[in-house]
Design a protein around this motif. Structure first.
Motif, PDB file in Angstrom:
ATOM      1  N   LYS A 179     -63.251  44.020   2.292  1.00 51.50           N
ATOM      2  CA  LYS A 179     -62.589  44.354   1.030  1.00 51.50           C
ATOM      3  C   LYS A 179     -63.305  45.515   0.344  1.00 51.50           C
ATOM      4  CE  LYS A 179     -60.042  40.600   1.605  1.00 51.50           C
ATOM      5  NZ  LYS A 179     -60.648  40.115   2.874  1.00 51.50           N
ATOM      6  N   ALA A 180     -62.549  46.261  -0.450  1.00 51.75           N
ATOM      7  CA  ALA A 180     -63.130  47.345  -1.233  1.00 51.75           C
ATOM      8  C   ALA A 180     -64.145  46.792  -2.225  1.00 51.75           C
ATOM      9  CB  ALA A 180     -62.026  48.095  -1.972  1.00 51.75           C
ATOM     10  N   LYS A 181     -65.170  47.568  -2.504  1.00 47.49           N
ATOM     11  CA  LYS A 181     -66.221  47.114  -3.410  1.00 47.49           C
ATOM     12  C   LYS A 181     -65.823  47.268  -4.872  1.00 47.49           C
ATOM     13  CE  LYS A 181     -69.929  48.104  -0.116  1.00 47.49           C
ATOM     14  NZ  LYS A 181     -70.086  46.685   0.207  1.00 47.49           N
ATOM     15  N   ILE A 182     -64.913  48.184  -5.157  1.00 52.86           N
ATOM     16  CA  ILE A 182     -64.447  48.362  -6.533  1.00 52.86           C
ATOM     17  C   ILE A 182     -63.123  47.641  -6.726  1.00 52.86           C
ATOM     18  CG2 ILE A 182     -65.647  50.508  -7.071  1.00 52.86           C
ATOM     19  CD1 ILE A 182     -63.103  52.004  -6.177  1.00 52.86           C
ATOM     20  N   GLN A 183     -62.857  47.239  -7.955  1.00 52.92           N
ATOM     21  CA  GLN A 183     -61.601  46.565  -8.255  1.00 52.92           C
ATOM     22  C   GLN A 183     -60.470  47.556  -8.495  1.00 52.92           C
ATOM     23  OE1 GLN A 183     -60.855  43.265  -8.274  1.00 52.92           O
ATOM     24  NE2 GLN A 183     -58.731  43.834  -8.676  1.00 52.92           N
ATOM     25  N   ASN A 184     -60.801  48.662  -9.168  1.00 52.32           N
ATOM     26  CA  ASN A 184     -59.783  49.641  -9.545  1.00 52.32           C
ATOM     27  C   ASN A 184     -60.198  51.044  -9.107  1.00 52.32           C
ATOM     28  OD1 ASN A 184     -58.155  47.726 -11.211  1.00 52.32           O
ATOM     29  ND2 ASN A 184     -60.022  47.716 -12.468  1.00 52.32           N
ATOM     30  N   LEU A 185     -59.210  51.803  -8.667  1.00 55.27           N
ATOM     31  CA  LEU A 185     -59.412  53.196  -8.277  1.00 55.27           C
ATOM     32  C   LEU A 185     -58.435  54.048  -9.069  1.00 55.27           C
ATOM     33  CD1 LEU A 185     -60.581  55.441  -6.497  1.00 55.27           C
ATOM     34  CD2 LEU A 185     -58.974  54.754  -4.702  1.00 55.27           C
ATOM     35  N   VAL A 186     -58.974  54.986  -9.839  1.00 54.47           N
ATOM     36  CA  VAL A 186     -58.152  55.819 -10.718  1.00 54.47           C
ATOM     37  C   VAL A 186     -58.324  57.284 -10.340  1.00 54.47           C
ATOM     38  CG1 VAL A 186     -57.783  56.568 -13.112  1.00 54.47           C
ATOM     39  CG2 VAL A 186     -58.296  54.167 -12.624  1.00 54.47           C
ATOM     40  N   PHE A 187     -57.227  57.994 -10.262  1.00 55.94           N
ATOM     41  CA  PHE A 187     -57.251  59.448 -10.053  1.00 55.94           C
ATOM     42  C   PHE A 187     -56.739  60.119 -11.325  1.00 55.94           C
ATOM     43  CE2 PHE A 187     -56.871  57.630  -5.851  1.00 55.94           C
ATOM     44  CZ  PHE A 187     -57.792  58.355  -5.114  1.00 55.94           C
ATOM     45  N   ARG A 188     -57.549  61.000 -11.886  1.00 55.16           N
ATOM     46  CA  ARG A 188     -57.134  61.787 -13.048  1.00 55.16           C
ATOM     47  C   ARG A 188     -56.904  63.227 -12.614  1.00 55.16           C
ATOM     48  NH1 ARG A 188     -61.170  61.953 -17.632  1.00 55.16           N
ATOM     49  NH2 ARG A 188     -59.650  63.516 -18.297  1.00 55.16           N
ATOM     50  N   GLY A 242     -69.004  62.089 -18.629  1.00 56.80           N
ATOM     51  CA  GLY A 242     -68.761  60.703 -18.258  1.00 56.80           C
ATOM     52  C   GLY A 242     -67.302  60.333 -18.199  1.00 56.80           C
ATOM     53  N   GLY A 243     -66.401  61.315 -18.203  1.00 51.52           N
ATOM     54  CA  GLY A 243     -64.976  61.034 -18.144  1.00 51.52           C
ATOM     55  C   GLY A 243     -64.487  60.706 -16.752  1.00 51.52           C
ATOM     56  N   ILE A 244     -65.188  61.188 -15.734  1.00 54.20           N
ATOM     57  CA  ILE A 244     -64.864  60.880 -14.347  1.00 54.20           C
ATOM     58  C   ILE A 244     -66.165  60.566 -13.606  1.00 54.20           C
ATOM     59  CG2 ILE A 244     -62.771  62.297 -14.285  1.00 54.20           C
ATOM     60  CD1 ILE A 244     -64.362  64.470 -12.847  1.00 54.20           C
ATOM     61  N   ASP A 245     -66.020  59.976 -12.429  1.00 54.36           N
ATOM     62  CA  ASP A 245     -67.190  59.612 -11.628  1.00 54.36           C
ATOM     63  C   ASP A 245     -67.445  60.582 -10.478  1.00 54.36           C
ATOM     64  OD1 ASP A 245     -67.884  57.014 -12.902  1.00 54.36           O
ATOM     65  OD2 ASP A 245     -65.866  56.488 -12.245  1.00 54.36           O
ATOM     66  N   GLY A 246     -66.502  61.499 -10.214  1.00 50.15           N
ATOM     67  CA  GLY A 246     -66.697  62.441  -9.134  1.00 50.15           C
ATOM     68  C   GLY A 246     -65.525  63.384  -8.996  1.00 50.15           C
ATOM     69  N   TYR A 247     -65.726  64.449  -8.220  1.00 45.16           N
ATOM     70  CA  TYR A 247     -64.648  65.384  -7.897  1.00 45.16           C
ATOM     71  C   TYR A 247     -65.018  66.151  -6.639  1.00 45.16           C
ATOM     72  CZ  TYR A 247     -67.330  69.213 -10.160  1.00 45.16           C
ATOM     73  OH  TYR A 247     -68.288  70.146 -10.507  1.00 45.16           O
ATOM     74  N   THR A 303     -63.387  56.419 -11.010  1.00 47.33           N
ATOM     75  CA  THR A 303     -62.424  57.420 -11.460  1.00 47.33           C
ATOM     76  C   THR A 303     -62.755  58.770 -10.840  1.00 47.33           C
ATOM     77  OG1 THR A 303     -62.103  56.266 -13.552  1.00 47.33           O
ATOM     78  CG2 THR A 303     -61.400  58.562 -13.452  1.00 47.33           C
ATOM     79  N   PHE A 304     -61.796  59.326 -10.146  1.00 50.45           N
ATOM     80  CA  PHE A 304     -61.997  60.580  -9.419  1.00 50.45           C
ATOM     81  C   PHE A 304     -61.148  61.679 -10.049  1.00 50.45           C
ATOM     82  CE2 PHE A 304     -61.652  63.578  -5.890  1.00 50.45           C
ATOM     83  CZ  PHE A 304     -62.953  63.562  -5.378  1.00 50.45           C
ATOM     84  N   GLY A 305     -61.741  62.843 -10.237  1.00 51.18           N
ATOM     85  CA  GLY A 305     -61.031  63.991 -10.795  1.00 51.18           C
ATOM     86  C   GLY A 305     -60.303  64.752  -9.703  1.00 51.18           C
ATOM     87  N   ALA A 306     -58.980  64.661  -9.697  1.00 49.90           N
ATOM     88  CA  ALA A 306     -58.161  65.335  -8.691  1.00 49.90           C
ATOM     89  C   ALA A 306     -57.779  66.730  -9.175  1.00 49.90           C
ATOM     90  CB  ALA A 306     -56.902  64.518  -8.402  1.00 49.90           C
TER      91      ALA A 306
END
Length: 562
Positions: free
Chosen positions: A261-270, A285-290, A49-52
């Protein structure tokens, strides 16, 4: 062709305003769901999950021009060429190889075999040509600069012939060969085909969901069903959903992807507009990076165990000078005085992140055509005063613009940078009238319309080409610097056109080196200030992130441990 280089991967002000309004309204609700989108761990699979910083405008990259849209679409789409991870060097993408005719006008691409679009249809040379023809044959609102900015900037006109175009045609003599013809040679080719707007989309989906059906509605646009819900590329992730109310975009791994193939199953942008809130969400812990953490926060982020990666600088920040309104600024001695007045060494140490460098010309030394022997301007207040006196400008007064409500990769602290530069100018007797405008609320519009005397701006490179930097800045005299006020303005534009059209690489680089020498000695339309390495941060559970100097990361290499 008139260029409007306001980018920092964000060009259309009206469209950005709409996105900013949506994003701002989401801030409170997003903060309430800190834990809900954090990905489960587990190596292969899981959710990243990435913080946009902002909401995407749409999901059709051809009509986009802002970084937050591209951050999402580059996960789903690919171009004929790509950029090597961690560099600005071109490598094969959907084309395995390519070659150019001696005159640089005909390019033959050998396309990959066995590649399919997300809708199951075949990628082939015919699909390549259909994409080119779609771009070239835009009509109505599709020709609006706000929508087709990158086409207009790089290829010029459309099929209606009202403006000359770099593009002449595309043929597919067999399923694996696409031949693209240009009207002239250009240093931009084939690198521009790695830009997000020129990534290849499924012709079947484009037609089925009426991708070209975009309509102007007041100061905004109404997009097609394709652009909103059915983006269809060949990339490592596929589109799942966009919950605009919660500011959440969900992508899923493409298990039929032609490459690894991508290593993660799901990619989420918040979508989290506020940088401080993004930092808090990472800590909670709400996002994994920004992206683009405040330089002042880097030490604390590292101490907390996060992985802060600093990209190589591939940008420029400059002190812009507009010659339109104040006749004194059209005098070279006055502009040289401004260059001597600014203490760039102190500016970099006090206001820029670790690894920033003083700029000696208008692009980084890693770009072709860089000249090591340009005229330099040391910090010399007495010399600045002398030059102002010789020009009859000891009483110089300037309206100095700086942007609010923004952080750019090359300009992490606009207020602090403005204060530092303004104080230097005051020390040599220049009267500074500060003018601040919100980035998306007048700043770029007024700067581009040459209303500022001095201004702070910059550029993050799209690819390794001098034309992408100085060609964008000075390739026409109708620019934010108003170089038409100088006798050399038209000549500079012609020199840039000639250099870009030179097919011989060695000769082209020599031409650009000569232009860079003149830019810093005879012309000096602005003052280069710095190159800044922008940072990106992820939690200690994230592995495999490959930072890009183009700020163009693809997250297929990322995994979540735990």
């Amino acid at each position: 062709m008139k260029r409007l280089p306001t980018r920092s991967r964000s060009v259309s002000v009206r469209r950005r305003l709409a996105s900013a309004g949506i994003a701002g309204a989401l801030a409170v609700s997003l903060a309430a769901c800190a834990q809900s989108e954090r990905g489960e761990a587990g190596g292969e699979g899981g959710t990243f999950t990435f913080g946009a910083a902002g909401a995407p405008d749409l999901f059709d990259p051809f009509y986009a021009s802002d970084g937050e849209t591209f951050r999402v679409t580059r996960q789903m789409f690919e171009g004929l060429v790509s950029f090597k991870p961690g560099s600005a060097e071109v490598e094969p993408g959907l084309a395995e190889s390519w070659e150019s005719s001696p005159d640089g006008k005909t390019w033959t691409f050998k396309t990959r075999q066995g590649v399919k679009f997300h809708d199951g249809t075949d990628f082939n040379a015919d699909a390549v040509c259909k994409n080119f023809e779609r771009w070239y044959n835009q009509t109505g609102a599709g020709q609006n600069q706000a929508l087709s900015y990158y086409w207009i900037e790089n290829f010029g006109g459309f099929a209606d012939g009202q403006t000359p175009s770099l593009y002449e045609g595309c043929q597919a003599p067999d399923p694996n060969t696409a031949v693209v013809k240009l009207t002239r040679a250009t240093s931009k080719f084939p690198d521009i085909l790695g830009l997000d707007p020129f990534m290849i989309q499924s012709p079947t989906a484009l037609e089925e969901y009426q991708a070209n059906n975009v309509q102007a509605q007041g100061d905004s646009f109404v997009y097609s069903e394709y652009a909103k819900s059915h983006p269809t590329g060949t990339g490592p992730f596929t589109f799942e959903s966009y919950d605009q109310g919660n500011g959440t975009i969900r992508l899923t791994r493409n298990d039929e992807y032609w490459g690894e193939k991508a290593k993660i199953q799901n990619l989420v942008f918040r979508v989290i507009p506020d940088e401080t809130v993004r930092k808090q969400e990472l800590e909670a812990g709400g996002i994994d990076g920004y992206d683009l953490p405040n330089p002042a926060d880097l030490a604390a982020l590292r101490e907390a165990g996060n992985n802060v990666q600093v990209r190589d600088p591939f940008n420029i920040m400059y002190l812009g000078v507009t010659q339109k309104n104040n006749p004194k600024l059209a005098d070279l001695k006055v502009r040289q005085a401004l260059a001597h007045a600014v203490d760039r060494e102190t500016l970099v140490k006090a206001n820029m992140p670790e690894g920033a460098e003083v700029a000696k010309q208008f692009y980084p030394k890693t770009v072709d055509g860089y000249a090591d022997d340009v005229q330099q301007y040391d910090h010399n207040p007495e010399k600045a005063k002398q030059l102002l006196a010789e020009a009859g400008a000891s009483d110089l007064t300037v309206n100095f613009y700086w942007p609010t409500e923004v952080t750019r990769p090359y300009m992490p602290d606009p207020r602090g940078i403005f204060n530092t530069v303004a104080d230097d100018l005051r020390q040599v007797g220049v009267t500074v009238n500060p003018v601040s405008r919100p980035w998306n609320g007048g700043y770029t519009d007024e700067v581009d319309n040459a209303k500022a005397d001095l201004f702070l701006l910059g550029w993050t490179g799209d690819y390794n080409s001098p034309d992408n930097f100085i060609g964008t800045f000075f390739g026409t005299t109708e620019n934010r610097f108003w170089t038409q006020a100088s006798p050399w303005g038209e000549d500079l534009a012609n020199q840039l056109q000639a250099a870009d059209s030179e097919p011989d690489e060695a000769r082209r680089n020599a031409m650009y080196q000569d232009i860079n020498r003149k830019l810093m000695s005879e012309y000096l339309p602005a003052v280069p200030l710095s190159h800044s390495p922008p940072a990106i941060v992820v939690s200690d559970q994230v592995e495999g992130l490959q930072p890009s100097p183009l700020t163009a990361e693809v997250f297929d290499t990322v995994s979540i441990s735990g």
